[in-house]
Design a protein around this motif. Structure first.
Motif, short mmCIF file in Angstrom:
data_model
loop_
_atom_site.label_atom_id
_atom_site.label_comp_id
_atom_site.label_asym_id
_atom_site.label_seq_id
_atom_site.Cartn_x
_atom_site.Cartn_y
_atom_site.Cartn_z
N LEU A 128 0.40 36.56 48.74
CA LEU A 128 1.21 37.24 49.76
C LEU A 128 2.58 36.58 49.82
N ASP A 129 2.56 35.25 49.97
CA ASP A 129 3.82 34.52 49.88
C ASP A 129 3.57 33.11 49.42
N LEU A 130 4.58 32.55 48.79
CA LEU A 130 4.45 31.18 48.27
C LEU A 130 5.80 30.51 48.44
N ARG A 131 5.78 29.36 49.11
CA ARG A 131 7.01 28.57 49.27
C ARG A 131 6.86 27.28 48.48
N ILE A 132 7.87 27.00 47.67
CA ILE A 132 7.83 25.78 46.88
C ILE A 132 9.01 24.89 47.23
N ASP A 133 8.73 23.63 47.48
CA ASP A 133 9.79 22.64 47.71
C ASP A 133 9.87 21.76 46.47
N TYR A 134 11.06 21.65 45.93
CA TYR A 134 11.25 20.83 44.73
C TYR A 134 11.80 19.47 45.15
N MET A 135 10.96 18.46 45.07
CA MET A 135 11.37 17.14 45.56
C MET A 135 12.18 16.36 44.54
N ARG A 136 11.85 16.50 43.29
CA ARG A 136 12.62 15.78 42.25
C ARG A 136 12.42 16.48 40.91
N ALA A 137 13.27 16.13 39.93
CA ALA A 137 13.15 16.72 38.59
C ALA A 137 11.91 16.14 37.91
N ALA A 138 11.14 16.97 37.23
CA ALA A 138 10.00 16.49 36.45
C ALA A 138 10.55 15.73 35.25
N THR A 139 9.91 14.61 34.91
CA THR A 139 10.40 13.80 33.78
C THR A 139 10.14 14.55 32.46
N PRO A 140 11.22 14.77 31.67
CA PRO A 140 11.04 15.50 30.40
C PRO A 140 10.01 14.81 29.50
N GLY A 141 9.19 15.62 28.85
CA GLY A 141 8.20 15.09 27.92
C GLY A 141 6.83 14.86 28.53
N GLN A 142 6.76 14.88 29.86
CA GLN A 142 5.47 14.59 30.50
C GLN A 142 4.74 15.87 30.92
N ARG A 143 3.41 15.80 30.85
CA ARG A 143 2.56 16.90 31.26
C ARG A 143 2.68 17.10 32.77
#
Lengths: 145, 171
Positions: free
Chosen positions: A83-98
């Motif tokens: 129905l709805d989804l809110r996402i908060d982006y706290m920091r950049a994901a480290t490149p290369g990591q799963r």
């Protein structure tokens, strides 16, 4: 969910979702009301070409899939949709990591399920993103209301 | 004597080149197959249907995650384009010299809320983003997504974005 059912769910869930499969998602583990999924780092998913950081949209797809799975494993659930989804982006994901996402369906009513989720890279103490969502909840006939 | 306006093909080529450079710089936009159409400075994003976008094969319906990603891409490109537009029209950036490394940095998503109004059908989807506020540091963007009818949205979203710091370090 019994051990065998858990394995069956894990094997069949992603196979039935073409978009999640295209993003390379897999079910890592699940419990009574939670599911953990993960997704590999892939240069095709990059959102910032100058740093190689994954696009937020790919993280949204992981969070949405994981949250939906946490609703679907409810014993009375016959089907669900976001129905709805809110996402908060706290920091950049480290490149290369799963990327690993863990979603918990913490409450269901007769027709709505509430979910919270978080996404992590190798540093599990500092989440990359968190999400809260509301999902439709179609009850199996004969299920308790 | 008054300055002659630029020939139309010169103006169009400059703008189209800059937009193409911006869009092609993001690998994930290519992965999803998202395209942008321009009229003046107004952009419309298209998500051409592909089987890999499906989330529910029984209905079938578009994956909520693919839909969310489509709207987030539309919002970020809209912000990046608004920034780039001023720079190419002002002569600060020459579109023929744009490369990934010298493109202005794209804004970063702070939060994004997606409201699913209807099932996404297995066909092309369109989106248009509106910048409701763009400050020096933060921006608020609303995105509408539709399929067959412009007035029947199947999804909408609101997001907040952190704007890139300007190259001279002035904020």
């Amino acid at each position: 969910m019994a051990g065998q059912d858990k394995r069956k769910f894990a094997d069949q869930f992603i196979a039935a979702l073409p978009h999640s499969k295209a993003l390379g998602m897999g079910v890592d583990d699940l419990g009574e009301n939670w599911v953990q999924l993960s997704m590999p780092y892939d240069p095709r998913f990059v959102g910032d070409p100058q740093t190689g950081v994954i696009h937020g949209g790919a993280i949204s797809a992981l969070m949405d899939t994981c949250s939906g799975a946490a609703v679907l494993i409810h014993p009375d659930c016959e089907g669900t949709a976001t129905l709805d989804l809110r996402i908060d982006y706290m920091r950049a994901a480290t490149p290369g990591q799963r990327l690993v996402a863990r979603a918990e369906c913490y409450h269901v009513t007769r027709s709505v399920a509430f979910v919270r989720a978080k996404a992590m890279d190798d540093d599990r103490d500092s989440p990359v993103a968190s999400a809260t969502g509301a999902f439709t909840f179609a009850r199996a006939k004969g299920g308790a209301s | 004597m008054a300055k002659q306006p630029e020939p139309v093909h010169v103006v169009k080529e400059r703008r189209d080149k800059a937009l193409a450079a911006l869009v092609s710089s993001v690998p994930y936009v290519g992965f999803l197959g998202i395209q942008f159409e321009r009229r003046g400075d107004e952009l419309t994003a298209t998500l051409p249907y592909r089987d890999m976008l499906i989330g529910n094969p029984i209905l079938p319906a578009l994956h909520g995650g693919a839909t969310a990603a489509f709207l987030e891409v539309a919002a970020i490109i809209e912000l990046g384009w608004a920034n780039l537009w001023g720079k190419i029209e002002g002569g600060e950036i020459d579109p023929s010299e744009i490369e990934v490394q010298n493109l202005p940095r794209l804004p970063k998503t702070i939060d994004f809320t997606v409201d699913y109004l209807r099932t996404g059908l297995p066909r092309d989807a369109y989106a248009r983003a509106r910048i409701n506020r763009a400050g020096r540091r933060y921006a608020s963007v609303h995105v509408e997504g539709w399929q067959d009818n412009r007035s029947r949205l199947f999804v909408q979203a609101t997001g907040h974005f952190l704007m890139p710091e300007s190259a001279d370090g002035v904020e």
